[in-house]
Design a protein around this motif. Sequence first.
Motif: not given
Length: 345
Positions: A9-14, A17-20, A71-72, A327-334
Amino acid sequence: MSKVNVAIVGATGAVGTKILEKLLERNFPSSSIKLLASKRSVGNEIVAGGQQFIVEETVPESFDGVDIAFFSAGGNISKMFAEEAVKRGAVVIDNTSAFRMSETIPLVVPEVNLDALREHKGIIANPNCSTIQMVAALEPIREKFGLNRIIVSTYQAVSGAGVEAIDELESQSKQFENRESIDAKILPSAGGERHYPIAYNVIPQIDSFDSSGYTLEELKMINETKKIFGLKDLKVSATCIRIPVVSGHSESIYIEIDKEGVTVEELRETLVGVPGIVIQDDITTQSYPMPLFAEGKDEVFVGRLRKDPDHPAGFHLWVVSDNLLKGAALNSVQIAESLVELKTF
């Protein structure tokens, strides 16, 4: 390993896109990845990892059949849809501040408090970007020597305020160089009454002020650090500053450990070889962390380790990390990877 149906959710944000990118780069065991955003982004095409994705609108039915939902898209969207996603069977990893301080929702940095994931009830909070890199760097020290005080000053990149802030830094830089009037609409806080230029400037405010005189960003760091470490009595103070850097947050951290007589070499040795931590600390070669060189990298970089001249258990260190990644995407994926490994989703 089980295959997982994922939604962002929020896939087009900064951060989205990094989470993807990180899911694909790290070969996360997904059977499907659904990209969700607001109605105005529906139909947009995103290409990542050689794959094509089409953005869909975020609606309650979006979460049917989803196992893990990132969610982002801002706190309001998280409050609107996160519990709905849980009702429909998803585990939510939320990258906003909506749930971080809820007593029943774990706030997780996997290298620090992995066991907290076992207690989740459907929603897991991803901490503030500045908090993540700080606790990741301090956890090995805390574990070996104890920790009773943290005083941190942050120097945060504009990407932490979103794509619009990056655009504003770039446009203001051009306006400044052309000696044009500088247009400021975003910083220090988009919803604030006054806005200041960030180009060629430093702003000692991130988010709005509390009645205590601290900003909400500073209070996040204070309260989140205590929660993640599980130390309610830990002394923590923060000053958060926005600087004209696109990506990479830097932090000057002063700590007091429980044990006197520890040398800088002993402190440094606790960080050597720690997964996700890179030591850059050689003043003879001017080796120290800098955001320009941390951008695009997953690790937390630590340097400028020094003993405080006046306190027998005081130390100073400098910590830098890419705020959009660890600080955001990587920690979420981990967190998601840990859920799969622990079989708790």
